[in-house]
Motif scaffolding. Structure first.
Motif, PDB file in Angstrom:
ATOM      1  N   ALA A 535      -7.045  37.070  -3.908  1.00 51.01           N
ATOM      2  CA  ALA A 535      -5.863  37.864  -4.258  1.00 51.01           C
ATOM      3  C   ALA A 535      -5.835  38.109  -5.756  1.00 51.01           C
ATOM      4  N   LYS A 536      -5.285  39.267  -6.145  1.00 57.52           N
ATOM      5  CA  LYS A 536      -5.093  39.524  -7.576  1.00 57.52           C
ATOM      6  C   LYS A 536      -4.020  38.583  -8.107  1.00 57.52           C
ATOM      7  N   HIS A 537      -4.028  38.342  -9.455  1.00 53.91           N
ATOM      8  CA  HIS A 537      -3.070  37.421 -10.067  1.00 53.91           C
ATOM      9  C   HIS A 537      -1.650  37.821  -9.737  1.00 53.91           C
ATOM     10  N   SER A 538      -0.864  36.875  -9.288  1.00 48.40           N
ATOM     11  CA  SER A 538       0.570  37.020  -8.969  1.00 48.40           C
ATOM     12  C   SER A 538       0.816  37.880  -7.741  1.00 48.40           C
ATOM     13  N   ALA A 539      -0.268  38.403  -7.093  1.00 48.99           N
ATOM     14  CA  ALA A 539      -0.062  39.235  -5.906  1.00 48.99           C
ATOM     15  C   ALA A 539       0.204  38.360  -4.694  1.00 48.99           C
ATOM     16  N   LYS A 540       1.182  38.776  -3.862  1.00 48.84           N
ATOM     17  CA  LYS A 540       1.520  38.044  -2.648  1.00 48.84           C
ATOM     18  C   LYS A 540       0.938  38.773  -1.458  1.00 48.84           C
ATOM     19  N   ALA A 545      -7.043  34.485  -0.905  1.00 48.48           N
ATOM     20  CA  ALA A 545      -6.995  33.189  -1.594  1.00 48.48           C
ATOM     21  C   ALA A 545      -6.537  33.343  -3.031  1.00 48.48           C
ATOM     22  N   VAL A 546      -5.606  32.475  -3.490  1.00 56.65           N
ATOM     23  CA  VAL A 546      -5.159  32.447  -4.887  1.00 56.65           C
ATOM     24  C   VAL A 546      -6.268  31.869  -5.750  1.00 56.65           C
ATOM     25  N   GLN A 547      -6.546  32.504  -6.882  1.00 57.49           N
ATOM     26  CA  GLN A 547      -7.610  32.059  -7.782  1.00 57.49           C
ATOM     27  C   GLN A 547      -7.108  30.921  -8.691  1.00 57.49           C
ATOM     28  N   ALA A 548      -8.071  30.092  -9.190  1.00 66.07           N
ATOM     29  CA  ALA A 548      -7.713  28.917  -9.986  1.00 66.07           C
ATOM     30  C   ALA A 548      -7.011  29.279 -11.281  1.00 66.07           C
ATOM     31  N   ASP A 549      -7.253  30.504 -11.830  1.00 67.97           N
ATOM     32  CA  ASP A 549      -6.618  30.883 -13.097  1.00 67.97           C
ATOM     33  C   ASP A 549      -5.368  31.723 -12.878  1.00 67.97           C
ATOM     34  N   ASP A 550      -4.847  31.697 -11.650  1.00 64.31           N
ATOM     35  CA  ASP A 550      -3.621  32.431 -11.361  1.00 64.31           C
ATOM     36  C   ASP A 550      -2.464  31.819 -12.165  1.00 64.31           C
ATOM     37  N   PRO A 551      -1.658  32.622 -12.861  1.00 64.47           N
ATOM     38  CA  PRO A 551      -0.562  32.068 -13.690  1.00 64.47           C
ATOM     39  C   PRO A 551       0.463  31.300 -12.874  1.00 64.47           C
TER      40      PRO A 551
END
Length: 837
Positions: A535-540, A545-551
């Motif tokens: 998934a892109k950062h902050s995208a629901k 899958a949420v990435q490790a550097d997601d804020p």
């Protein structure tokens, strides 16, 4: 002209004034450094040593020339002369090379002569075909004392070797004790000499410490000892020589037992002697030719010795001669002992000898015993001997047994033996049994043996069976074997199956196998799916899958300042959440075992309650972790209680402590203490109270040469034991003594100073000795029973505490004590040995 006695206690080389020889000699400072003789045939050569005036000597030594061990003398003889014309043989050697010796030495009683000759036989050929003999470093010596034993030594400066070093700064000293006690030193001259004078030198000091009581004993064999003289309440001055003279007496050993009954300035009792000297007379045979020199020895009696002392009737004491009238030498009878006691007819008492007319030795019959009684024909009663005509020994038949009974043809009755012509042993066929019956072709009846031409043993095809039938290409019928060229075993593709069928990239059809280059196995990105898609950062987004550097994975709260003094403020730890990290600088000197100062550490916790602790750590995996270049965790204890400890670990189910190291030993327990922290050690490293379990190698390192297992035993009061002595069980219960008998089966070990592994408590007094029971030890040995080389079996000898080379003919169960690991080719020595009791 009287002949003065000669000092024999100190080793001394006698240099000849002139050397003549029939070979080539090389001299160095008057001594014979090298001798070589060659000849075109076997012959004799000689070396003559001449002296301007008669000299005394008691030993010869020489060695093989380097690289010429083959030409070392094998047969030679020493001779002496007073005028150089008439020669007297004194020592001869035969077959020396068979012993593998590369050196020769001989020690004997003091001899006086003006000429010495060495006569050698040349018998070994060299590469040129000539006969050759060679030797080097020949020495004529007064051999001196070969060995010294003492009861004790005070320190490394006052040792036994100082008694004959001719220096007067240090001598021998016993250990200092708080009460007067007996000490001794024993001298071994290596051979029997006619000694007539000994001298002792006192110390040049206000504390003379010279013995006030002396008893001097002598022996020829270290078995029988006799008192020479005694001094009681002896007064001595400092730096004074004292001598005692007596009639020339044959002796090899001198033992001086002494005691000082006057305390020194330190209120201790000690014996100190600077030098020892002994003087002897030369050869008795030479002196006896002079008038009024030697007297006829007195007659022997049971009271006064002459050459020997006669034994009283029945006396069995050492050192006395049995008389011809002794009752033990009379003829034996059944009433009185002679050498033995005869048994009465039929008597079975221990210690009596059966006579030739004893009824037990008569010829045996069926009705009366001799050594045994004969059995009647077929008699099976116990204790009787079967006769050679017994019917049970006759040849066996089918109708009557001998040793066994033979079976009739085909008979299966138990207890009978099948004969070689029995039909059951003939060759088998399909109609009749031999040992088996053969099966017809294809016959599957149980109990029959398939023959080699049975069709079931032919090669299998796709049409007909052998052991099995082969399947046709692709055939899936049951009970047939797939062949190696079957299409189902070919390599699989996406179009045609082999063992499996390969899937196209992304294909989801059932029964096909995903290939390694399938697009579904590539790395996932935000745009393309692999096993899954990011998934892109902050995208629901669902199923991404949420990435490790997601804020969204970061704690966005700002850290707030948190300051207060923890020491005086008391509050529950649940009132604070999160982590506490402290960084600071604080240090102070902290040595020895005392309470640490507050500024020694960044964190300081002190609990004044009776049963609490200063710092407590609780965690899921580790409670408290320490990390440092030197000590990760240190603990100290003032030792106020018996079970106090610098660090303690307790566990309900696991281990009380767990230690490991990536490069070194996991635990180091030092009895030396810490020099850096100024903490002295007790010398005790480890105490294990309870069962101990080791997985892996346990290694004990003993730096004093005794890698052995040992135990302490109490010594009987009359015995003196040195390190390396053989120890035996004493007749007194619970005590041990030094061995004194040859091939003793009572030997339990060797006295040692220390061991790798000790059993039992360390005794508080010195009436105990540490006895090695098994392992590598230093052992006293004696070469009187034969030269000892590595690997020789060892048993106890006649010399007290010494082992000798075992004679296989005399060896009995329990007498073997170990194996030599070094050599002792003459006299006595302390060598390493493997104790294998």
């Amino acid at each position: 002209m009287s002949i003065q006695p000669v000092r024999i206690s100190h080793r001394k080389e006698v240099v000849p004034d002139k050397i003549t020889s029939t070979g080539r000699v090389r001299l160095e400072k008057g001594s014979l450094k090298e001798f070589i003789a060659e000849s075109d045939a076997e012959s004799l050569v000689s070396i003559v040593f001449a002296f301007e005036s008669p000299i005394h000597f008691s030993s010869f030594e020489f060695q093989a020339c380097a690289g010429e061990e083959l030409f070392f003398p094998n047969i030679f003889r020493f001779e002496i002369s007073h005028d150089g014309e008439v020669w007297e043989p004194i020592l001869q050697e035969h077959g020396l090379s068979k012993l593998g010796k590369k050196e020769f030495s001989a020690c004997f009683g003091l001899i006086r002569s003006s000429y010495i000759k060495l006569l050698l036989k040349i018998e070994q050929k060299n590469s040129s075909g000539n006969y050759k003999v060679s030797l080097q470093d020949f020495k004529i010596l007064i051999s001196g004392i070969s060995n010294i034993l003492v009861s004790s030594e005070n320190d490394r400066y006052w040792v036994k070797e100082n008694l004959i070093d001719e220096r007067q700064d240090y001598g021998w000293s016993s250990k200092e004790k708080d009460t007067p006690s007996e000490e001794y030193f024993l001298m071994d001259f290596g051979s029997v000499n006619r000694i007539e004078e000994i001298r002792l030198l006192s110390r040049d000091h206000f504390d003379v410490n010279f013995p006030s009581v002396l008893q001097v004993y002598y022996s020829e064999d270290d078995l029988s000892w006799y008192q020479l003289f005694e001094e009681t309440a002896f007064l001595s001055e400092k730096a004074s020589w004292y001598r005692w003279r007596f009639l020339p007496t044959n002796m090899r050993f001198i033992k001086i037992v002494c005691r000082n009954e006057k305390a020194n300035a330190s209120k201790n009792y000690v014996v100190q002697i600077l030098e020892f000297e002994a003087f002897a007379s030369a050869d008795m045979l030479d002196l006896s030719r002079r008038k009024n020199i030697a007297e006829t020895p007195p007659y022997s009696s049971i009271i006064r010795p002459g050459l020997v002392r006669l034994a009283v009737d029945g006396e069995d004491k050492d050192g006395v001669a049995v008389q011809g009238s002794d009752r033990r030498l009379r003829e034996a009878s059944s009433e009185f002992k002679g050498i033995v006691e005869l048994a009465v007819d039929g008597e079975d008492k221990a210690g009596v000898v059966v006579q030739g007319n004893d009824s037990r030795l008569k010829i045996a019959t069926e009705n009366s015993y001799g050594l045994a009684r004969l059995a009647k024909n077929a008699e099976a009663r116990g204790g009787l001997v079967v006769q050679s005509d017994d019917e049970r020994l006759k040849n066996a038949t089918e109708s009557y047994p001998g040793i066994v009974e033979l079976a009739e043809n085909g008979e299966t009755r138990p207890g009978v033996v099948v004969q070689g012509n029995d039909k059951r042993l003939k060759r088998a066929n399909t109609q009749e049994y031999g040992l088996t019956i053969l099966a017809e072709a294809g016959d599957n009846t149980p109990g029959k043996v398939v023959t080699g031409d049975d069709p079931r043993l032919k090669k299998a095809t796709t049409e007909t069976e052998g052991i099995l039938r082969f399947a046709k290409n692709g055939e899936d019928s049951p009970l047939i074997a797939v062949q190696g060229n079957d299409k189902r075993l070919k390599a699989a593709t996406t179009e045609l199956p082999g063992i499996v069928e390969l899937a196209h990239s992304g294909e989801k059809k059932a029964g096909v196998v995903v290939q390694g280059d399938d697009e579904r196995l590539r790395n996932a990105t935000e745009e393309h799916t692999g096993i899954m898609q990011f998934a892109k950062h902050s995208a629901k987004m669902p199923e991404k899958a949420v990435q490790a550097d997601d804020p969204r994975l970061y704690d966005s709260r700002e850290a707030k300042e948190h300051k207060h003094n923890y020491a005086p403020i008391s509050h529950d730890y649940n009132t604070h959440t999160g982590l506490i990290r402290l960084t600071g600088e604080s240090s102070s000197a902290f040595k020895n075992i005392v309470a640490p100062p507050q500024n020694h550490s960044v964190i300081y916790g002190k609990n004044t309650a009776q049963n609490g602790s200063g710092v407590l750590g609780v965690g899921e995996e580790s409670g408290v972790v320490g990390f440092a270049e030197m000590y990760g965790l240190s603990g100290y204890s003032s030792g106020g209680k018996d079970e106090s400890a610098g660090m303690a670990g307790f566990s309900r189910k696991g281990y009380g402590g767990f230690f490991t190291s990536t490069r070194n030993y996991a635990v180091y327990a030092s009895g030396k203490g810490s020099e850096e922290r100024q903490i002295p050690g007790s010398g005790k490293a480890l105490l294990a109270d309870g069962e101990s379990l080791f997985h892996g190698t346990v290694r004990f390192v003993e730096k004093k040469g005794n890698d052995c297992i040992a135990r302490y035993f109490r010594v009987q009061k009359s015995d003196v034991i040195a390190y390396g002595d053989l120890i035996v069980i004493s007749e007194k219960e619970g005590r041990v003594a030094r061995s004194k008998n040859a091939y003793s089966t009572k030997v339990i070990g060797v006295s040692v100073e220390s061991a790798s592994l000790e059993f039992g408590e360390h005794p508080a007094d010195d009436s105990y000795v540490l006895v090695a029971l098994y392992g590598y030890v230093m052992m006293h040995v004696d070469a009187s029973e034969g030269a000892i080389v590595p690997g020789d079996l060892l048993v106890s000898g006649l010399t007290g505490g010494h082992a000798v080379k075992a004679d296989s003919k005399r060896l009995q169960a329990g007498a073997l004590i170990g194996k030599a690991l070094a050599e002792c080719r003459r006299d006595r020595a302390l060598i390493p040995a493997l104790l294998t009791l």
